[in-house]
Structures are given as structure tokens and as C-alpha cells.
Design an enzyme around this catalytic site. Structure first.
Site, PDB file in Angstrom:
ATOM      1  N   ASP A  16       7.694  -2.662  -1.793  1.00 29.97           N
ATOM      2  CA  ASP A  16       6.598  -2.023  -2.513  1.00 29.97           C
ATOM      3  C   ASP A  16       6.773  -0.500  -2.464  1.00 29.97           C
ATOM      4  O   ASP A  16       7.797   0.016  -1.988  1.00 29.97           O
ATOM      5  CB  ASP A  16       5.244  -2.453  -1.953  1.00 29.97           C
ATOM      6  CG  ASP A  16       5.067  -2.113  -0.479  1.00 29.97           C
ATOM      7  OD1 ASP A  16       5.790  -1.223   0.040  1.00 29.97           O
ATOM      8  OD2 ASP A  16       4.191  -2.714   0.165  1.00 29.97           O
ATOM      9  N   LYS A  17       5.792   0.223  -2.923  1.00 29.45           N
ATOM     10  CA  LYS A  17       5.857   1.684  -3.002  1.00 29.45           C
ATOM     11  C   LYS A  17       6.027   2.328  -1.614  1.00 29.45           C
ATOM     12  O   LYS A  17       6.580   3.410  -1.493  1.00 29.45           O
ATOM     13  CB  LYS A  17       4.591   2.217  -3.684  1.00 29.45           C
ATOM     14  CG  LYS A  17       4.653   3.669  -4.046  1.00 29.45           C
ATOM     15  CD  LYS A  17       3.448   4.068  -4.874  1.00 29.45           C
ATOM     16  CE  LYS A  17       3.558   5.527  -5.275  1.00 29.45           C
ATOM     17  NZ  LYS A  17       2.468   5.932  -6.137  1.00 29.45           N
TER      18      LYS A  17
END
Length: 135
Positions: A16-17
């Protein structure tokens, strides 16, 4: 009890980010462990499907203990704690290269006739492959 270990390297697309493995990817890791565990038993999952038997997931539980990150080499330990019957219970432990516990989980799958959608017994050949681990 049957156990098998599989290794997966975390790909960038699985994060994810924040750079952590996205939580929804863990069930896919469990699937890899199951398929490789069956293969190690000498009973590839594809052989079961060729015989018209599938294994839908009935239950899934996951516990996150810490993050896995991009490029981590994860070890997924698959555990089948009891001799399966019409259902099969799998436990999972995922650790990073340092040996830190990252994730644990459990799935319960059923044996199903893929044509009718009805429950069936475990295929005899699979039973023969796994039975020695429960004697």
C-alpha cells in the site's frame, strides 16, 4: 498433523502507500501455501479439480501482528491440524526474514462437487496422501 513451508517475496504491487503488504493480500498468500502444500503431498490441487472436486472457502480469519514490507522474503507455514473429513481446516503462520511473526490465520474449506455444487467426501487419493501424517 501436516505442516509445509512456502516462501514468497513481497512484490511492489502487493504493498500500500505506506509500503506495507496490503491487508487483502494475505488470503492470496494462504492460497499459495495450500496449493504448494498439496503439491508437496504429491496431490496437486489441479488433479482434484480434474476429478471434478473443488474446495470453496467457508470461513476465513486473520490476525495481523506486524507489517510485511516490499521485498521481504516471507515464510508461510501451513498447518493441517487434524485429519480432514468433508471439511478441511488450515492454519497459517507468516514470518519475515528476521523470524518475526507478521500474520496468522485460519481457513476452513469444504470438498464440493464442481458440477452439482453439493458437498462430497475428500478424494480417496488425497486421503491416502495425507493419512500417514495423522497416524
Amino acid at each position: 498433523m501436516y505442516t509445509h513451508e512456502t516462501h514468497i517475496r513481497v512484490r511492489y504491487a502487493e504493498t500500500d502507500k505506506m509500503g506495507f503488504v496490503y491487508y487483502g493480500n494475505y488470503p492470496a498468500y494462504y492460497e499459495v501455501a495450500r496449493v504448494e502444500g498439496f503439491r508437496a503431498l504429491g496431490f496437486p490441487y489441479s488433479e482434484m479439480e480434474d476429478a471434478g472436486v473443488g474446495m470453496p472457502v467457508l470461513d476465513l480469519s486473520i490476525k495481523y501482528h506486524g507489517p510485511a514490507k516490499y521485498d521481504d522474503l516471507l515464510t508461510i507455514k501451513l498447518i493441517i491440524p487434524e485429519m480432514p473429513r468433508a471439511r478441511m481446516r488450515f492454519l497459517y503462520e507468516i514470518r519475515n526474514e528476521a523470524g518475526d511473526l507478521v500474520n496468522t490465520g485460519e481457513t476452513i474449506l469444504a470438498f464440493m462437487n464442481m458440477e452439482t455444487g453439493r458437498p462430497v467426501k475428500m478424494p480417496e487419493r488425497m486421503k491416502e496422501s495425507i493419512a500417514p501424517f495423522f497416524e
